[in-house]
Design a protein around this motif. Structure first.
Motif, PDB file in Angstrom:
ATOM      1  N   LEU A 130     -34.123  26.745  22.427  1.00  0.00           N
ATOM      2  CA  LEU A 130     -35.335  27.038  23.195  1.00  0.00           C
ATOM      3  C   LEU A 130     -36.192  28.027  22.417  1.00  0.00           C
ATOM      4  N   ASP A 131     -37.472  27.673  22.209  1.00  0.00           N
ATOM      5  CA  ASP A 131     -38.298  28.570  21.410  1.00  0.00           C
ATOM      6  C   ASP A 131     -39.754  28.647  21.871  1.00  0.00           C
ATOM      7  N   ALA A 132     -40.068  28.073  23.040  1.00  0.00           N
ATOM      8  CA  ALA A 132     -41.456  28.100  23.497  1.00  0.00           C
ATOM      9  C   ALA A 132     -41.511  28.264  25.016  1.00  0.00           C
ATOM     10  N   PRO A 133     -42.541  28.947  25.513  1.00  0.00           N
ATOM     11  CA  PRO A 133     -42.699  29.106  26.961  1.00  0.00           C
ATOM     12  C   PRO A 133     -42.736  27.753  27.681  1.00  0.00           C
ATOM     13  N   GLY A 134     -42.045  27.678  28.785  1.00  0.00           N
ATOM     14  CA  GLY A 134     -41.991  26.461  29.583  1.00  0.00           C
ATOM     15  C   GLY A 134     -40.829  25.545  29.255  1.00  0.00           C
ATOM     16  N   GLU A 135     -40.095  25.841  28.201  1.00  0.00           N
ATOM     17  CA  GLU A 135     -38.935  25.017  27.864  1.00  0.00           C
ATOM     18  C   GLU A 135     -37.735  25.423  28.721  1.00  0.00           C
ATOM     19  N   TRP A 136     -36.861  24.464  28.969  1.00  0.00           N
ATOM     20  CA  TRP A 136     -35.663  24.742  29.756  1.00  0.00           C
ATOM     21  C   TRP A 136     -34.534  23.826  29.300  1.00  0.00           C
ATOM     22  N   TYR A 137     -33.311  24.212  29.658  1.00  0.00           N
ATOM     23  CA  TYR A 137     -32.127  23.422  29.335  1.00  0.00           C
ATOM     24  C   TYR A 137     -31.104  23.610  30.447  1.00  0.00           C
ATOM     25  N   LEU A 138     -30.580  22.503  30.963  1.00  0.00           N
ATOM     26  CA  LEU A 138     -29.511  22.541  31.961  1.00  0.00           C
ATOM     27  C   LEU A 138     -28.234  22.068  31.303  1.00  0.00           C
ATOM     28  N   ASP A 139     -27.254  22.953  31.225  1.00  0.00           N
ATOM     29  CA  ASP A 139     -25.964  22.605  30.629  1.00  0.00           C
ATOM     30  C   ASP A 139     -25.233  21.669  31.596  1.00  0.00           C
ATOM     31  N   PRO A 140     -24.952  20.442  31.187  1.00  0.00           N
ATOM     32  CA  PRO A 140     -24.326  19.480  32.102  1.00  0.00           C
ATOM     33  C   PRO A 140     -22.900  19.842  32.494  1.00  0.00           C
ATOM     34  N   ASN A 141     -22.228  20.655  31.694  1.00  0.00           N
ATOM     35  CA  ASN A 141     -20.845  21.027  32.001  1.00  0.00           C
ATOM     36  C   ASN A 141     -20.758  22.211  32.946  1.00  0.00           C
ATOM     37  N   THR A 142     -21.592  23.225  32.710  1.00  0.00           N
ATOM     38  CA  THR A 142     -21.497  24.450  33.510  1.00  0.00           C
ATOM     39  C   THR A 142     -22.550  24.517  34.605  1.00  0.00           C
ATOM     40  N   GLN A 143     -23.542  23.622  34.544  1.00  0.00           N
ATOM     41  CA  GLN A 143     -24.670  23.617  35.489  1.00  0.00           C
ATOM     42  C   GLN A 143     -25.496  24.906  35.413  1.00  0.00           C
ATOM     43  N   VAL A 144     -25.482  25.571  34.265  1.00  0.00           N
ATOM     44  CA  VAL A 144     -26.270  26.780  34.038  1.00  0.00           C
ATOM     45  C   VAL A 144     -27.628  26.373  33.485  1.00  0.00           C
ATOM     46  N   LEU A 145     -28.691  26.885  34.100  1.00  0.00           N
ATOM     47  CA  LEU A 145     -30.056  26.604  33.677  1.00  0.00           C
ATOM     48  C   LEU A 145     -30.558  27.748  32.806  1.00  0.00           C
ATOM     49  N   SER A 146     -30.992  27.422  31.594  1.00  0.00           N
ATOM     50  CA  SER A 146     -31.612  28.399  30.703  1.00  0.00           C
ATOM     51  C   SER A 146     -33.087  28.043  30.617  1.00  0.00           C
ATOM     52  N   ILE A 147     -33.976  29.048  30.731  1.00  0.00           N
ATOM     53  CA  ILE A 147     -35.405  28.788  30.774  1.00  0.00           C
ATOM     54  C   ILE A 147     -36.170  29.887  30.048  1.00  0.00           C
ATOM     55  N   ILE A 148     -37.225  29.494  29.366  1.00  0.00           N
ATOM     56  CA  ILE A 148     -38.196  30.453  28.854  1.00  0.00           C
ATOM     57  C   ILE A 148     -39.406  30.306  29.772  1.00  0.00           C
ATOM     58  N   PRO A 149     -39.726  31.314  30.560  1.00  0.00           N
ATOM     59  CA  PRO A 149     -40.813  31.184  31.535  1.00  0.00           C
ATOM     60  C   PRO A 149     -42.153  30.921  30.853  1.00  0.00           C
ATOM     61  N   PRO A 150     -43.098  30.323  31.584  1.00  0.00           N
ATOM     62  CA  PRO A 150     -44.436  30.131  31.047  1.00  0.00           C
ATOM     63  C   PRO A 150     -45.037  31.469  30.613  1.00  0.00           C
ATOM     64  N   ALA A 151     -46.044  31.422  29.766  1.00  0.00           N
ATOM     65  CA  ALA A 151     -46.647  32.639  29.206  1.00  0.00           C
ATOM     66  C   ALA A 151     -47.061  33.632  30.284  1.00  0.00           C
ATOM     67  N   GLY A 152     -47.517  33.160  31.422  1.00  0.00           N
ATOM     68  CA  GLY A 152     -47.933  34.053  32.508  1.00  0.00           C
ATOM     69  C   GLY A 152     -46.784  34.570  33.350  1.00  0.00           C
ATOM     70  N   GLY A 153     -45.589  34.143  33.047  1.00  0.00           N
ATOM     71  CA  GLY A 153     -44.425  34.559  33.830  1.00  0.00           C
ATOM     72  C   GLY A 153     -44.222  33.657  35.029  1.00  0.00           C
ATOM     73  N   LEU A 154     -43.205  33.947  35.801  1.00  0.00           N
ATOM     74  CA  LEU A 154     -42.912  33.185  37.013  1.00  0.00           C
ATOM     75  C   LEU A 154     -43.445  33.929  38.213  1.00  0.00           C
ATOM     76  N   SER A 155     -44.127  33.207  39.100  1.00  0.00           N
ATOM     77  CA  SER A 155     -44.672  33.865  40.288  1.00  0.00           C
ATOM     78  C   SER A 155     -43.892  33.505  41.541  1.00  0.00           C
ATOM     79  N   GLY A 156     -42.839  32.756  41.407  1.00  0.00           N
ATOM     80  CA  GLY A 156     -42.048  32.362  42.568  1.00  0.00           C
ATOM     81  C   GLY A 156     -40.703  31.829  42.104  1.00  0.00           C
ATOM     82  N   PRO A 157     -39.996  31.182  43.017  1.00  0.00           N
ATOM     83  CA  PRO A 157     -38.668  30.662  42.669  1.00  0.00           C
ATOM     84  C   PRO A 157     -38.767  29.491  41.695  1.00  0.00           C
ATOM     85  N   VAL A 158     -37.707  29.263  40.963  1.00  0.00           N
ATOM     86  CA  VAL A 158     -37.607  28.097  40.096  1.00  0.00           C
ATOM     87  C   VAL A 158     -36.990  26.986  40.930  1.00  0.00           C
ATOM     88  N   GLU A 159     -37.684  25.859  41.022  1.00  0.00           N
ATOM     89  CA  GLU A 159     -37.194  24.727  41.794  1.00  0.00           C
ATOM     90  C   GLU A 159     -37.045  23.533  40.872  1.00  0.00           C
TER      91      GLU A 159
END
Length: 75
Positions: free
Chosen positions: A5-34
């Motif tokens: 992951l190297d850019a805002p807005g990118e994400w990865y869901l590990d299929p084995n652990t169900q852990v979500l890794s995310i780089i938030p958009p440039a403006g940040g997150l203003s609410g929950p991740v859905e």
């Protein structure tokens, strides 16, 4: 992989652990991740005489087939 992951807005869901890794958009997150969990809110394949009233669906759809008939879907 999270390491790639190297850019805002990118994400990865590990299929084995169900852990979500995310780089938030440039403006940040203003609410929950859905995330979308299922494709269909209702599967009305091959059914008839169904009424769905007053239900809001988010990030899904209603599945029907050519055999589905007499369906009422309101709001």
């Amino acid at each position: 992989m999270p390491a790639t992951l190297d850019a805002p807005g990118e994400w990865y869901l590990d299929p084995n652990t169900q852990v979500l890794s995310i780089i938030p958009p440039a403006g940040g997150l203003s609410g929950p991740v859905e995330a979308k969990h299922r494709q269909y809110g209702f599967d009305l394949s091959n059914v008839s005489d169904i009424r769905i009233v007053g239900i809001n669906l988010f990030a899904c759809t209603i599945n029907t087939t050519s055999s589905s008939n007499h369906l009422l879907i309101d709001h």
